[in-house]
Design a protein around this motif. Structure first.
Motif, mmCIF file in Angstrom:
data_model
loop_
_atom_site.group_PDB
_atom_site.id
_atom_site.type_symbol
_atom_site.label_atom_id
_atom_site.label_comp_id
_atom_site.label_asym_id
_atom_site.label_seq_id
_atom_site.Cartn_x
_atom_site.Cartn_y
_atom_site.Cartn_z
ATOM 1 N N ILE A 108 0.976 -1.065 -0.178
ATOM 2 C CA ILE A 108 0.010 0.150 0.305
ATOM 3 C C ILE A 108 0.893 1.144 0.105
ATOM 4 O O ILE A 108 2.011 1.242 0.706
ATOM 5 N N ALA A 109 0.448 2.203 -0.863
ATOM 6 C CA ALA A 109 1.222 3.311 -0.774
ATOM 7 C C ALA A 109 0.368 4.776 -0.759
ATOM 8 O O ALA A 109 -1.048 4.641 -1.271
ATOM 9 N N CYS A 110 0.646 5.722 -0.256
ATOM 10 C CA CYS A 110 0.039 6.873 -0.365
ATOM 11 C C CYS A 110 0.704 8.075 -0.554
ATOM 12 O O CYS A 110 1.971 7.979 -0.235
ATOM 13 N N GLY A 111 -0.016 9.122 -1.016
ATOM 14 C CA GLY A 111 0.747 10.496 -1.414
ATOM 15 C C GLY A 111 -0.271 11.697 -1.673
ATOM 16 O O GLY A 111 -1.518 11.654 -1.247
ATOM 17 N N THR A 112 0.364 12.652 -2.208
ATOM 18 C CA THR A 112 -0.421 13.720 -2.802
ATOM 19 C C THR A 112 -0.201 13.884 -4.189
ATOM 20 O O THR A 112 0.970 13.284 -4.967
ATOM 21 N N TYR A 113 -1.176 14.512 -5.038
ATOM 22 C CA TYR A 113 -1.091 14.856 -6.420
ATOM 23 C C TYR A 113 -1.598 16.323 -6.831
ATOM 24 O O TYR A 113 -2.554 16.437 -6.248
ATOM 25 N N VAL A 156 -1.284 13.820 3.349
ATOM 26 C CA VAL A 156 -1.152 12.428 4.031
ATOM 27 C C VAL A 156 0.274 12.240 4.424
ATOM 28 O O VAL A 156 1.342 12.352 3.640
ATOM 29 N N TYR A 157 0.457 11.649 5.636
ATOM 30 C CA TYR A 157 1.676 11.356 6.064
ATOM 31 C C TYR A 157 2.299 9.832 6.139
ATOM 32 O O TYR A 157 3.378 9.625 6.204
ATOM 33 N N ALA A 158 1.126 9.209 6.431
ATOM 34 C CA ALA A 158 1.683 7.666 6.671
ATOM 35 C C ALA A 158 0.526 6.678 6.417
ATOM 36 O O ALA A 158 -0.734 7.421 6.540
ATOM 37 N N CYS A 159 0.623 5.575 6.043
ATOM 38 C CA CYS A 159 -0.389 4.453 6.158
ATOM 39 C C CYS A 159 0.013 3.149 6.796
ATOM 40 O O CYS A 159 1.227 3.078 6.976
ATOM 41 N N ALA A 160 -1.019 2.137 7.077
ATOM 42 C CA ALA A 160 -0.798 1.101 7.850
ATOM 43 C C ALA A 160 -1.850 0.304 7.170
ATOM 44 O O ALA A 160 -3.093 0.524 7.062
ATOM 45 N N VAL A 161 -1.458 -1.053 7.342
ATOM 46 C CA VAL A 161 -2.588 -2.111 7.002
ATOM 47 C C VAL A 161 -2.852 -2.821 8.539
ATOM 48 O O VAL A 161 -1.892 -3.251 9.211
ATOM 49 N N GLY A 162 -3.976 -2.851 8.882
ATOM 50 C CA GLY A 162 -4.691 -3.582 10.165
ATOM 51 C C GLY A 162 -4.515 -4.929 10.145
ATOM 52 O O GLY A 162 -4.491 -5.525 9.353
ATOM 53 N N TYR A 164 -7.081 -7.132 10.315
ATOM 54 C CA TYR A 164 -7.971 -7.662 9.553
ATOM 55 C C TYR A 164 -7.962 -7.077 8.170
ATOM 56 O O TYR A 164 -9.129 -7.364 7.209
ATOM 57 N N GLY A 165 -6.712 -6.634 7.588
ATOM 58 C CA GLY A 165 -6.815 -5.961 6.118
ATOM 59 C C GLY A 165 -7.470 -4.500 6.096
ATOM 60 O O GLY A 165 -7.110 -4.067 4.861
ATOM 61 N N ASN A 166 -7.859 -3.956 7.117
ATOM 62 C CA ASN A 166 -8.094 -2.516 6.864
ATOM 63 C C ASN A 166 -6.936 -1.806 6.880
ATOM 64 O O ASN A 166 -5.878 -2.101 7.219
ATOM 65 N N ILE A 167 -7.204 -0.556 6.166
ATOM 66 C CA ILE A 167 -6.108 0.239 5.842
ATOM 67 C C ILE A 167 -6.586 1.654 6.437
ATOM 68 O O ILE A 167 -7.628 2.291 6.330
ATOM 69 N N TYR A 168 -5.387 2.088 6.866
ATOM 70 C CA TYR A 168 -5.519 3.446 7.816
ATOM 71 C C TYR A 168 -4.449 4.160 7.026
ATOM 72 O O TYR A 168 -3.337 3.919 6.877
ATOM 73 N N ILE A 169 -4.961 5.568 7.149
ATOM 74 C CA ILE A 169 -4.105 6.790 6.642
ATOM 75 C C ILE A 169 -4.197 7.734 7.482
ATOM 76 O O ILE A 169 -5.373 8.140 8.145
ATOM 77 N N ILE A 170 -3.021 8.662 7.867
ATOM 78 C CA ILE A 170 -3.163 9.748 8.727
ATOM 79 C C ILE A 170 -2.702 11.073 8.095
ATOM 80 O O ILE A 170 -1.665 10.805 7.053
ATOM 81 N N GLY A 171 -2.935 12.109 8.555
ATOM 82 C CA GLY A 171 -2.346 13.455 8.037
ATOM 83 C C GLY A 171 -3.110 14.525 8.638
ATOM 84 O O GLY A 171 -3.578 14.614 9.668
ATOM 85 N N ALA A 172 -3.357 15.600 7.568
ATOM 86 C CA ALA A 172 -4.056 16.838 8.181
ATOM 87 C C ALA A 172 -4.376 17.387 6.827
ATOM 88 O O ALA A 172 -3.934 17.214 5.797
#
Length: 230
Positions: A108-113, A156-162, A164-172
């Motif tokens: 999983i990857a996250c970012g901005t565009y 967005v600054y970070a992401c994680a896989v939970g 049970y396969g859920n995905i979390y993203i954090i930022g401001a």
């Protein structure tokens, strides 16, 4: 205009609690641009590097830049040999801020565009800067892509896989249509297919940012960030 020239250094270290860290191999990648990188270990023990760079040719099989900043994924084996690299970008700016392994061997990857020509994975932002999060397979091909459109700025600054396969993203920032305040920390949960589950906001009298996330062994989530609220 003169540009600062930096190189992206990729290090692989072996650590032993009874001795000093040992250097297995070392790579220096990058040319005439500013690079930054994130790294994770995939389920096959390979290393996945996610980096943002621009105005350059990259790696053993050079690719001309597509825009101001673009996204590059590189997969290396445990001996530092390149397995593949994938390059994504438009005529404007795309950045990757974090990458994390997925249990199925992908990531999983996250970012901005901010590109507006649909060249970056077919996206066209609604705001000045929008957030993207994507699931890639073990070969670097995109399986799905989700966006959080904004009316102004979002980060967005970070992401994680939970557990049970859920995905979390954090930022401001302003995460339309869930926006409230540009200065509030944002915590978003997606299901395993990238579907929206919920969004939480945390804020006070000042500005807050969430910048660190980890999944605990019991499935709970620990978060870290910054605040200047009184």
């Amino acid at each position: 205009m003169n540009r600062l020239i930096l190189s992206l250094s990729i290090l692989f270290l072996t650590l032993n609690v009874f001795s000093q860290p040992g250097l297995d191999w070392y790579l220096m990648l990058g040319e005439q641009s500013d690079e930054k990188a994130n790294i994770c270990e995939l389920s096959d023990n390979s290393l996945l590097i996610a980096t943002t760079a621009g105005y350059y040719t990259y790696g053993p099989a050079p690719n001309d830049y597509m825009g101001e900043l673009d996204v590059v994924f590189m997969k290396y084996d445990t001996q530092g040999q390149l397995i593949w690299q994938e390059f994504f970008g438009s005529t404007l700016t795309e950045e990757v801020y974090d990458v994390t392994a997925h249990p199925d061997g992908g990531f999983i990857a996250c970012g901005t565009y901010s590109g507006n020509d649909n060249d970056f994975l077919g996206l066209n932002p609604n705001g000045t800067i929008d957030v993207w999060i994507a699931k890639f397979d073990s070969s670097g091909s995109a399986e799905w892509l989700k966006t959080i459109n904004t009316t102004s700025f979002a980060f967005v600054y970070a992401c994680a896989v939970g557990k049970y396969g859920n995905i979390y993203i954090i930022g401001a920032g302003d995460m339309y249509p869930y926006r409230k305040d540009l200065g509030e920390a944002t915590f978003i949960k997606l299901d395993s297919s990238g579907g929206f589950v919920w969004l939480k906001r945390y804020g006070g009298s000042g500005d807050e940012i969430l910048s660190g996330i980890t999944v605990l062994s019991n499935g709970n989530i620990a978060l870290a960030g910054l605040s200047n609220s009184s």
